[in-house]
Scaffold this active site. Sequence first.
Site, PDB file in Angstrom:
ATOM      1  N   ASP A 160     -28.487 -53.136 -80.060  1.00  0.00           N
ATOM      2  CA  ASP A 160     -29.833 -53.206 -79.511  1.00  0.00           C
ATOM      3  C   ASP A 160     -30.808 -52.268 -80.233  1.00  0.00           C
ATOM      4  O   ASP A 160     -30.406 -51.447 -81.075  1.00  0.00           O
ATOM      5  CB  ASP A 160     -29.803 -52.884 -78.006  1.00  0.00           C
ATOM      6  CG  ASP A 160     -28.933 -51.668 -77.654  1.00  0.00           C
ATOM      7  OD1 ASP A 160     -28.621 -50.866 -78.553  1.00  0.00           O
ATOM      8  OD2 ASP A 160     -28.566 -51.527 -76.486  1.00  0.00           O
ATOM      9  N   HIS A 168     -25.129 -51.524 -67.232  1.00  0.00           N
ATOM     10  CA  HIS A 168     -25.653 -52.283 -68.367  1.00  0.00           C
ATOM     11  C   HIS A 168     -24.767 -52.107 -69.602  1.00  0.00           C
ATOM     12  O   HIS A 168     -24.142 -51.069 -69.799  1.00  0.00           O
ATOM     13  CB  HIS A 168     -27.133 -51.975 -68.656  1.00  0.00           C
ATOM     14  CG  HIS A 168     -27.459 -50.664 -69.259  1.00  0.00           C
ATOM     15  ND1 HIS A 168     -28.179 -49.682 -68.602  1.00  0.00           N
ATOM     16  CD2 HIS A 168     -27.216 -50.158 -70.495  1.00  0.00           C
ATOM     17  CE1 HIS A 168     -28.346 -48.646 -69.408  1.00  0.00           C
ATOM     18  NE2 HIS A 168     -27.771 -48.911 -70.560  1.00  0.00           N
ATOM     19  N   THR A 198     -22.264 -41.292 -75.519  1.00  0.00           N
ATOM     20  CA  THR A 198     -20.809 -41.442 -75.422  1.00  0.00           C
ATOM     21  C   THR A 198     -20.123 -41.645 -76.775  1.00  0.00           C
ATOM     22  O   THR A 198     -19.121 -40.976 -77.048  1.00  0.00           O
ATOM     23  CB  THR A 198     -20.457 -42.591 -74.451  1.00  0.00           C
ATOM     24  OG1 THR A 198     -21.207 -42.395 -73.262  1.00  0.00           O
ATOM     25  CG2 THR A 198     -18.976 -42.625 -74.143  1.00  0.00           C
ATOM     26  N   ASN A 242     -25.911 -48.171 -64.361  1.00  0.00           N
ATOM     27  CA  ASN A 242     -26.085 -49.370 -63.521  1.00  0.00           C
ATOM     28  C   ASN A 242     -25.244 -50.543 -64.049  1.00  0.00           C
ATOM     29  O   ASN A 242     -25.451 -51.672 -63.654  1.00  0.00           O
ATOM     30  CB  ASN A 242     -27.567 -49.757 -63.450  1.00  0.00           C
ATOM     31  CG  ASN A 242     -28.139 -50.091 -64.830  1.00  0.00           C
ATOM     32  OD1 ASN A 242     -27.424 -50.107 -65.823  1.00  0.00           O
ATOM     33  ND2 ASN A 242     -29.429 -50.337 -64.880  1.00  0.00           N
TER      34      ASN A 242
HETATM   35  C1  GLP Z   1     -28.329 -46.988 -73.785  1.00  0.00           C
HETATM   36  C2  GLP Z   1     -27.767 -48.016 -74.762  1.00  0.00           C
HETATM   37  C3  GLP Z   1     -26.463 -48.552 -74.278  1.00  0.00           C
HETATM   38  C4  GLP Z   1     -25.550 -47.395 -73.934  1.00  0.00           C
HETATM   39  C5  GLP Z   1     -26.141 -46.630 -72.790  1.00  0.00           C
HETATM   40  C6  GLP Z   1     -25.260 -45.489 -72.279  1.00  0.00           C
HETATM   41  O1  GLP Z   1     -29.000 -47.576 -72.724  1.00  0.00           O
HETATM   42  N1  GLP Z   1     -28.657 -49.105 -74.975  1.00  0.00           N
HETATM   43  O2  GLP Z   1     -25.907 -49.385 -75.271  1.00  0.00           O
HETATM   44  O3  GLP Z   1     -24.291 -47.884 -73.582  1.00  0.00           O
HETATM   45  O4  GLP Z   1     -27.361 -46.105 -73.258  1.00  0.00           O
HETATM   46  O5  GLP Z   1     -25.528 -44.348 -73.007  1.00  0.00           O
HETATM   47  P1  GLP Z   1     -24.789 -42.973 -72.856  1.00  0.00           P
HETATM   48  O6  GLP Z   1     -23.539 -43.113 -73.614  1.00  0.00           O
HETATM   49  O7  GLP Z   1     -25.735 -41.983 -73.485  1.00  0.00           O
HETATM   50  O8  GLP Z   1     -24.578 -42.718 -71.406  1.00  0.00           O
END
Ligand code: GLP
Length: 260
Positions: free
Chosen positions: A67, A151, A39, A149
């Site tokens: 992270d 997170h 994103t 989910n």
């Molecule tokens: C990973 C990262 C998150 C991030 C999530 C969503 O799990 N640890 O911090 O927000 O992916 O990622 P994407 O933007 O690729 O859907």
Amino acid sequence: MKWIIADDYEALSLAAARMLLDALEAKPDIVLGLPTGRTPERMYERVVSECRSRYRCFSGVTTFNLDEYVGIPPEHPGSYATYVREHLVRHVEISPDRVHIPEGTAATVLSSSAYLTFREALERECERYEQLITDAGGLELTFLGLGRNGHIGFNEPGAAFDSRTRVVQLTESTRAANAPHFPDGDVPEEALTMGIATILSSRRIVLLASGSAKHDAVERLASGELDIDFPASALNLHDDVTVIADRAAAAGTPHLPEQR
Ligand code: GLP
């Protein structure tokens, strides 16, 4: 919680980049919390290109990534250290000692205390990371992505709202979502992540959500509920959160206070 509904991913990225650049202009020595994932990729691209032409922006900035995977060295192509290097650090003037990413190998801790087990070293790394944030004066502006989910960072469902930086187990769905970064199939099972309380300690928070895969999570976030099984709901406890969602993510969400 303030909501900005952008027409599409491009508009979302532009709005997010503008917020970041405006914040840098207002405070050139800002302390940022930074996300990874697909994103924010375009946001970083826009920031990098604008930064080159309009601002000498990153020279005083301090960054803290949310992270990192456990056991993955910074050089690994799937590491978040690689991500932040490729999407931001190598394109802007920022001093390497102001770029902070939790060390999934706990290398700094192990180099100073050889008798620790790896588990103990990881725990010390988490304490070290929290201390670094405190020593920098705390997070001022933190950008977040959103897991399907709910997170945030790697705070999976069930994460305590008072959690700080720690070692966490990744859920199977999160591992599956991130598997493309580990083509050998060796997707890490654990990560180090800022806790929910660490994230909430940021003075301002901006969450980005794009695409229909995030629709259910956006709908839940907009409902205003507080539920530890939906980590992003903790953001309802904070008084300066902006969510930037595109139409695909926000379509038909009934509780949005304001659509723009
Ligand atoms: C990973 C990262 C998150 C991030 C999530 C969503 O799990 N640890 O911090 O927000 O992916 O990622 P994407 O933007 O690729 O859907």
